[in-house]
Design a protein around this motif. Sequence first.
Motif, PDB file in Angstrom:
ATOM      1  N   LEU A  55       0.865  -1.172   0.000  1.00  0.00           N
ATOM      2  CA  LEU A  55       0.000   0.000   0.000  1.00  0.00           C
ATOM      3  C   LEU A  55       0.907   1.228   0.000  1.00  0.00           C
ATOM      4  N   PRO A  56       1.210   1.791  -1.169  1.00  0.00           N
ATOM      5  CA  PRO A  56       2.136   2.925  -1.210  1.00  0.00           C
ATOM      6  C   PRO A  56       1.603   4.116  -0.424  1.00  0.00           C
ATOM      7  N   THR A  57       2.453   4.699   0.401  1.00  0.00           N
ATOM      8  CA  THR A  57       2.116   5.947   1.079  1.00  0.00           C
ATOM      9  C   THR A  57       2.932   7.064   0.446  1.00  0.00           C
ATOM     10  N   ARG A  58       2.463   8.302   0.619  1.00  0.00           N
ATOM     11  CA  ARG A  58       3.080   9.434  -0.079  1.00  0.00           C
ATOM     12  C   ARG A  58       3.510  10.503   0.907  1.00  0.00           C
ATOM     13  N   VAL A  59       4.539  11.219   0.521  1.00  0.00           N
ATOM     14  CA  VAL A  59       4.993  12.309   1.373  1.00  0.00           C
ATOM     15  C   VAL A  59       3.897  13.356   1.525  1.00  0.00           C
ATOM     16  N   GLU A  60       3.032  13.499   0.499  1.00  0.00           N
ATOM     17  CA  GLU A  60       1.929  14.456   0.582  1.00  0.00           C
ATOM     18  C   GLU A  60       0.960  14.113   1.714  1.00  0.00           C
ATOM     19  N   ASP A  61       0.904  12.838   2.076  1.00  0.00           N
ATOM     20  CA  ASP A  61       0.075  12.388   3.190  1.00  0.00           C
ATOM     21  C   ASP A  61       0.906  12.130   4.441  1.00  0.00           C
ATOM     22  N   SER A  62       2.115  12.687   4.478  1.00  0.00           N
ATOM     23  CA  SER A  62       3.042  12.482   5.594  1.00  0.00           C
ATOM     24  C   SER A  62       3.349  11.006   5.806  1.00  0.00           C
ATOM     25  N   PHE A  63       3.358  10.239   4.697  1.00  0.00           N
ATOM     26  CA  PHE A  63       3.669   8.809   4.714  1.00  0.00           C
ATOM     27  C   PHE A  63       2.735   8.021   5.634  1.00  0.00           C
ATOM     28  N   LYS A  64       1.503   8.477   5.765  1.00  0.00           N
ATOM     29  CA  LYS A  64       0.527   7.777   6.609  1.00  0.00           C
ATOM     30  C   LYS A  64      -0.426   6.965   5.731  1.00  0.00           C
ATOM     31  N   LEU A  65      -0.877   5.839   6.251  1.00  0.00           N
ATOM     32  CA  LEU A  65      -1.881   5.052   5.562  1.00  0.00           C
ATOM     33  C   LEU A  65      -3.217   5.782   5.645  1.00  0.00           C
ATOM     34  N   THR A  66      -3.875   5.942   4.499  1.00  0.00           N
ATOM     35  CA  THR A  66      -5.172   6.602   4.488  1.00  0.00           C
ATOM     36  C   THR A  66      -6.287   5.555   4.432  1.00  0.00           C
ATOM     37  N   PRO A  67      -7.441   5.880   4.989  1.00  0.00           N
ATOM     38  CA  PRO A  67      -8.548   4.918   4.917  1.00  0.00           C
ATOM     39  C   PRO A  67      -8.976   4.633   3.486  1.00  0.00           C
ATOM     40  N   GLU A  68      -8.842   5.626   2.610  1.00  0.00           N
ATOM     41  CA  GLU A  68      -9.222   5.425   1.214  1.00  0.00           C
ATOM     42  C   GLU A  68      -8.319   4.396   0.546  1.00  0.00           C
ATOM     43  N   ALA A  69      -7.009   4.488   0.801  1.00  0.00           N
ATOM     44  CA  ALA A  69      -6.067   3.525   0.215  1.00  0.00           C
ATOM     45  C   ALA A  69      -6.311   2.132   0.784  1.00  0.00           C
ATOM     46  N   LEU A  70      -6.603   2.060   2.068  1.00  0.00           N
ATOM     47  CA  LEU A  70      -6.871   0.763   2.691  1.00  0.00           C
ATOM     48  C   LEU A  70      -8.121   0.130   2.096  1.00  0.00           C
ATOM     49  N   ARG A  71      -9.190   0.885   2.019  1.00  0.00           N
ATOM     50  CA  ARG A  71     -10.452   0.331   1.519  1.00  0.00           C
ATOM     51  C   ARG A  71     -10.291  -0.154   0.077  1.00  0.00           C
ATOM     52  N   ALA A  72      -9.550   0.583  -0.730  1.00  0.00           N
ATOM     53  CA  ALA A  72      -9.382   0.223  -2.138  1.00  0.00           C
ATOM     54  C   ALA A  72      -8.572  -1.057  -2.314  1.00  0.00           C
ATOM     55  N   ALA A  73      -7.752  -1.394  -1.334  1.00  0.00           N
ATOM     56  CA  ALA A  73      -6.866  -2.557  -1.465  1.00  0.00           C
ATOM     57  C   ALA A  73      -7.497  -3.852  -0.963  1.00  0.00           C
ATOM     58  N   ILE A  74      -8.569  -3.761  -0.232  1.00  0.00           N
ATOM     59  CA  ILE A  74      -9.164  -4.952   0.378  1.00  0.00           C
ATOM     60  C   ILE A  74      -9.883  -5.800  -0.677  1.00  0.00           C
ATOM     61  N   THR A  75      -9.629  -7.101  -0.623  1.00  0.00           N
ATOM     62  CA  THR A  75     -10.300  -8.064  -1.493  1.00  0.00           C
ATOM     63  C   THR A  75     -10.836  -9.205  -0.619  1.00  0.00           C
ATOM     64  N   PRO A  76     -11.591 -10.124  -1.204  1.00  0.00           N
ATOM     65  CA  PRO A  76     -12.056 -11.272  -0.413  1.00  0.00           C
ATOM     66  C   PRO A  76     -10.922 -12.125   0.151  1.00  0.00           C
ATOM     67  N   ARG A  77      -9.710 -11.985  -0.398  1.00  0.00           N
ATOM     68  CA  ARG A  77      -8.591 -12.801   0.083  1.00  0.00           C
ATOM     69  C   ARG A  77      -7.743 -12.084   1.137  1.00  0.00           C
ATOM     70  N   THR A  78      -8.103 -10.863   1.470  1.00  0.00           N
ATOM     71  CA  THR A  78      -7.312 -10.107   2.454  1.00  0.00           C
ATOM     72  C   THR A  78      -7.491 -10.708   3.845  1.00  0.00           C
ATOM     73  N   LYS A  79      -6.376 -11.023   4.495  1.00  0.00           N
ATOM     74  CA  LYS A  79      -6.415 -11.648   5.819  1.00  0.00           C
ATOM     75  C   LYS A  79      -5.852 -10.760   6.914  1.00  0.00           C
ATOM     76  N   LEU A  80      -4.824  -9.980   6.574  1.00  0.00           N
ATOM     77  CA  LEU A  80      -4.060  -9.284   7.614  1.00  0.00           C
ATOM     78  C   LEU A  80      -3.607  -7.925   7.101  1.00  0.00           C
ATOM     79  N   LEU A  81      -3.698  -6.931   7.980  1.00  0.00           N
ATOM     80  CA  LEU A  81      -3.109  -5.614   7.738  1.00  0.00           C
ATOM     81  C   LEU A  81      -1.962  -5.422   8.708  1.00  0.00           C
ATOM     82  N   ILE A  82      -0.813  -5.012   8.189  1.00  0.00           N
ATOM     83  CA  ILE A  82       0.306  -4.646   9.059  1.00  0.00           C
ATOM     84  C   ILE A  82       0.315  -3.138   9.219  1.00  0.00           C
ATOM     85  N   LEU A  83       0.334  -2.681  10.463  1.00  0.00           N
ATOM     86  CA  LEU A  83       0.410  -1.250  10.766  1.00  0.00           C
ATOM     87  C   LEU A  83       1.778  -0.956  11.370  1.00  0.00           C
ATOM     88  N   PRO A  84       2.701  -0.391  10.614  1.00  0.00           N
ATOM     89  CA  PRO A  84       4.068  -0.192  11.111  1.00  0.00           C
ATOM     90  C   PRO A  84       4.340   1.250  11.543  1.00  0.00           C
TER      91      PRO A  84
END
Length: 394
Positions: free
Chosen positions: A143-172
Motif C-alpha cells: 500500500l504505497p504511502t506518499r509524502v503528501e500524506d506524511s507517509f501515513k496510511l489513508t482509509p481510502e487507500a486501505l479500503r481500495a486494497a481490500i479483497t475477499p482474500r485479504t487476511k491481515l493488515l500490518i500497521l508499522p
Amino acid sequence: MVNYEQMLSDRVKITKPSGIRRFFEMAAKMPHAISLGVGEPDFETPWQIRRAGIQSLEKGQTFYTSNWGLAELRSQIAALARRKYQLCYDADKEILVTVGGSEAIDNTIRALVNPGEEVLIPEPSFVCYTPLTQMAGGVPVPLPTRVEDSFKLTPEALRAAITPRTKLLILPYPNNPTGAIMNRDELQAIANVIRETNIMVLSDEIYNSLTYGPDRHVCFAEIDGMKERTIVVDGFSKSYAMTGWRLGWAMGPKELMRHICKIHQFGIMSAPTTAQFAGIEAIRTGDDDIARMRDQYDLRRRFLLGELRSMGLDCFEPEGAFYIFPSIESTGLTSEEFCERLLHEQEVAVIPGSAFGASGEGHVRISYSYSMKHLREACSRMRKFLENLKNEQK
C-alpha cells in the motif's frame, strides 16, 4: 554434483536478501567509513539492566523458562500496557515473550495467513514484512504511502486494497524508514474500515517510546473494538538500547495467542533466560533512561533535518523512530546509485529507499541513532558529495 537450486524451496528462492545489510557489510570493509545505515542505538544498555542480567547468571538462572516467558516478565509487560495504554491483557494467556520483535512478527504472520491469502503492507516500511509473508505462503500487497500524506496510511487507500482474500493488515507506526506516526483520529479512521471486514491487524509498535511531538503514542488496540482484532508487537531493542539481547513480545486475544505460542514452542522453545531477567529490570526502572535517550535522539533529529535541508534536499520531518527519509530525486540518481556513490566517494553509508519497497525510490534512509560527532562528519562528507555532483552535472 548436487543441484542445490533444486533442493531449495520456491518460497526461499523468491526471497531477496536485506538491502540494509548489503550496505552495512560494504561499509564494514572500509576502515574510515561512517555508517548511518543500521537502526541500532549507539547507547549502551543502561547499567542496572545489564546488572540484572549479570546477576541472573551469577545465580545460575540459566535454565529454560516457560514457553510463554518468565511469569514475572509477562506481569511487568501487562502492567506496562495498563500504565501506557489503559489496556488489560491476561499475563498468562495473552502475552508471549519472543526472541525480539522480529520473531513475534514472523510467528503472527505464520499463525494467521494461509497460502494465497493477502497481507496488506503500507510502504515504505521495514524490510521483513514482505519476505516473511512470502515464506508463509501469503501474498504481500503493498500500500504505497506518499509524502503528501506524511507517509501515513489513508482509509481510502486501505479500503481500495481490500479483497475477499485479504487476511491481515500490518500497521508499522511509528514507521521505519520514514519516521511517520499516526495519531488517534487517523487510527480511528483506519479502524472504521477494519470494522467492516474480518481482517486482523498486526500493529508493529517497536518504536512507540520514540516520538517527538506533544502527543503520546496511541496503541492501535486502544481504539474501540480493535483490541480483539489486533496483535501488538513490541520489544526492548529500541526503547531500552537492548538490540543484542534479542527480546520482544506479542500480545493479543488468547484465542490467537495460544496458536502463535505453538510456533514459538516448536521453533524456539523460549526466549533467552538472561535477557528475560534483564527485561524485568528494564520495565521496572528504565523510564528515565528512555526519556534521556529520546531527548538525545530529538537533538540529533533536529540537527540532521536542518543540515539536509540546507544541502538542498527536500526532507519530510520525522516525528517518530530514529530515521530521516530525505528525497534525493533532485540529484538525478536512483536511490541505489546515490548510496553506492556516496559510499565509494565519501565513505558514508546510508540505505536506498528502494530497500523499503518500490514507493521508497527517490529517497534514502539515514539513521540518527549515532553520535553527534558521527552525524556532523557524515553531513560534512555528504555536503561535499552533493557539491561535487552538482559540478559534475554542469
